[in-house]
Design an enzyme around this catalytic site. Structure first.
Site, PDB file in Angstrom:
ATOM      1  N   GLU A  27       3.754 -21.266  35.617  1.00  0.00           N
ATOM      2  CA  GLU A  27       2.861 -22.596  35.386  1.00  0.00           C
ATOM      3  C   GLU A  27       2.907 -22.754  34.034  1.00  0.00           C
ATOM      4  O   GLU A  27       1.634 -22.905  33.554  1.00  0.00           O
ATOM      5  CB  GLU A  27       1.744 -22.377  36.164  1.00  0.00           C
ATOM      6  CG  GLU A  27       1.940 -22.163  37.583  1.00  0.00           C
ATOM      7  CD  GLU A  27       0.464 -22.000  38.527  1.00  0.00           C
ATOM      8  OE1 GLU A  27      -0.285 -21.732  37.681  1.00  0.00           O
ATOM      9  OE2 GLU A  27       0.584 -21.659  39.799  1.00  0.00           O
TER      10      GLU A  27
ATOM     11  N   GLU B 101       6.097 -19.998  47.145  1.00  0.00           N
ATOM     12  CA  GLU B 101       4.827 -19.853  47.759  1.00  0.00           C
ATOM     13  C   GLU B 101       4.568 -20.920  48.866  1.00  0.00           C
ATOM     14  O   GLU B 101       3.587 -21.747  48.490  1.00  0.00           O
ATOM     15  CB  GLU B 101       3.999 -19.872  46.392  1.00  0.00           C
ATOM     16  CG  GLU B 101       4.220 -18.961  45.400  1.00  0.00           C
ATOM     17  CD  GLU B 101       3.268 -19.064  44.271  1.00  0.00           C
ATOM     18  OE1 GLU B 101       1.993 -19.722  44.392  1.00  0.00           O
ATOM     19  OE2 GLU B 101       3.262 -18.180  43.024  1.00  0.00           O
TER      20      GLU B 101
HETATM   21  C1  XIL Z   1      -3.710 -17.017  44.197  1.00  0.00           C
HETATM   22  C2  XIL Z   1      -3.941 -16.104  45.079  1.00  0.00           C
HETATM   23  O1  XIL Z   1      -3.388 -16.434  46.475  1.00  0.00           O
HETATM   24  C3  XIL Z   1      -5.486 -15.860  45.416  1.00  0.00           C
HETATM   25  O2  XIL Z   1      -5.992 -14.936  46.306  1.00  0.00           O
HETATM   26  C4  XIL Z   1      -5.990 -15.619  44.100  1.00  0.00           C
HETATM   27  O3  XIL Z   1      -7.474 -15.914  44.125  1.00  0.00           O
HETATM   28  C5  XIL Z   1      -5.626 -16.847  43.041  1.00  0.00           C
HETATM   29  O4  XIL Z   1      -4.238 -16.781  43.043  1.00  0.00           O
HETATM   30  N1  XIL Z   1       0.116 -19.856  42.103  1.00  0.00           N
HETATM   31  C6  XIL Z   1       0.388 -18.817  42.045  1.00  0.00           C
HETATM   32  C7  XIL Z   1      -0.261 -17.780  42.660  1.00  0.00           C
HETATM   33  O5  XIL Z   1       1.301 -18.525  41.367  1.00  0.00           O
HETATM   34  O6  XIL Z   1      -0.409 -16.453  42.207  1.00  0.00           O
HETATM   35  C8  XIL Z   1      -1.919 -18.156  43.108  1.00  0.00           C
HETATM   36  O7  XIL Z   1      -2.288 -16.975  44.095  1.00  0.00           O
HETATM   37  C9  XIL Z   1      -1.622 -19.385  44.139  1.00  0.00           C
HETATM   38  C10 XIL Z   1      -0.864 -20.517  43.041  1.00  0.00           C
END
Ligand code: XIL
Length: 378
Positions: free
Chosen positions: A164, A269
């Site tokens: 990101e 994701e």
């Molecule tokens: C999220 C997790 O799912 C949560 O448990 C945590 O509180 C915050 O992060 N993008 C990403 C992930 O790359 O690492 C994130 O995961 C969601 C968005």
């Protein structure tokens, strides 16, 4: 033939006949799992939380083992957990995660080496709270990346190296990383990761990649890394999607332009929220949060059939797209195992009930799972 002998013969012939029928019958055909069905297409992955690889959440653990072929750690490998204080590493959970993946024959990904979020506070500042110099940040990044990547050398097969770094409008995120090092933190991170494990795959990962401006900057970034001779194997399109964003067409266009740079694409994701969004085209900026309101949580008691069918059909369309481009896609990973596990229950609004994943709260596959399995045969 006496009567006794006759009856005995009939009995043995009967037993033999039953045996023969039994042998001839095909064993009750076991329905193929996602993992089997997608074997020749791409890895099908899930994010795992600590409780799922530590024997606590055995329901999701079983679903993960049976249905998925790849894993990524939902939180335990983020830098705030791995190196909470400078030089003090905490590997207990990460070690368990990797061991679980090996025991269950998974493609193991690490997530994530460099990210502005879930990083420890000390990383970017000195003892007075002022930004450190570019040299010190470079040294700290190098130490973190080298220590972590070498620990799992040969066992972790791919790393989300940078997460990101680009905003939705295609500009650079003004994080501490960028403030101190400019764009250079990205090639440095890829270089350090490669030096620590020359065989491991390296990825850039981001959300809302279907936005053309954002995708264009990532395409440029990949080209620049390649021009400098740095290794990058794939771009991860996170895939935190909603019922009305992005369009399949926009997603496909981005997928194709990323692939045109010569790297593979991963859907890293994936989750599909059914809940109303307080903000259109939300993306997945973890720092954006809204207060709970009852109206934003319409399905707390269950999902109406019409909504669950619409959800299924949209998820099916995305998988059809992934299968269409399976020559470019190496992994599709869901961000969680069962609906109860999904971060979308708490983001961007805490305490809601969402239905974002392929398996319901009891661990049962949703109808779309069978649809995906069927599509693999077309
Ligand atoms: C999220 C997790 O799912 C949560 O448990 C945590 O509180 C915050 O992060 N993008 C990403 C992930 O790359 O690492 C994130 O995961 C969601 C968005």
């Amino acid at each position: 033939m006496n009567y006794k002998f006759f009856m005995k013969t009939i009995f043995y012939v009967g037993v033999l006949a039953l045996f023969a029928v039994g042998c001839g019958q095909t064993p009750q055909s076991k329905t193929a799992t996602l993992r089997d069905a997608l074997k020749d297409k791409f890895y099908i992955g899930t994010a795992l939380s600590v409780s799922q690889f530590s024997g606590i959440d055995t329901l999701s653990e079983r679903v993960a083992k049976e249905n998925f072929s790849a894993i990524v750690p939902e939180n335990c490998m983020k830098s705030m957990f791995l190196q909470p204080k400078e030089g003090e590493f905490f590997f207990d959970e990460a070690d368990k995660y990797v061991a679980w993946g090996e025991a269950n024959n998974m493609w193991i990904t690490g997530h994530c080496l460099v990210w502005h979020s879930q990083a420890p506070d000390w990383l970017f500042v000195d003892e007075n709270g002022n930004n450190v110099s570019p040299e010190i940040l470079t040294e700290r990044l190098k130490n973190h990346i080298t220590t972590v990547v070498s620990r799992y050398k040969g066992r972790i097969k791919g790393w989300d190296v940078v997460n990101e770094a680009i905003l939705d409008d295609g500009s650079w995120r003004n994080s501490k990383l960028y403030e101190i090092l400019g764009e250079e933190f990205i090639p440095l991170a890829f270089q350090f990761a490669h030096e620590a494990d020359p065989d491991v795959e390296l990825y850039y990962n981001d959300y809302s990649m279907a936005l053309p401006a954002k995708c264009a900057t990532v395409v440029e970034l990949v080209k620049k890394l390649k021009e400098r001779g740095l290794r990058i194997d794939a771009v991860g399109m996170q895939g935190h999607i909603g019922m009305d964003y992005p369009t399949l067409e926009a997603f496909e266009n981005s997928l194709l332009s990323l692939a045109s740079t010569g790297v593979k694409v991963m859907i890293t994701e994936l989750d599909l929220t059914v809940l109303p969004s307080p903000n259109p085209n939300m993306g997945a900026a973890v720092e954006t949060n809204f207060d709970y309101q009852k109206e934003l949580n319409p399905y707390a008691e269950g999902l109406p059939d019409s909504v669950s069918q619409a959800w299924d059909s949209r998820m099916g369309e995305f998988f059809a797209l992934f299968l269409k481009h399976s020559d470019k896609i190496t992994r599709v990973t869901l961000w969680g195992v069962c609906d109860k596990d999904s971060w979308r229950n708490d983001w961007p609004v805490p305490g809601r009930t969402d239905y974002a994943l392929l398996f319901d709260r009891q661990g049962n596959p949703k109808p779309v799972v069978q649809t995906i399995i069927n599509k693999t045969k077309e």
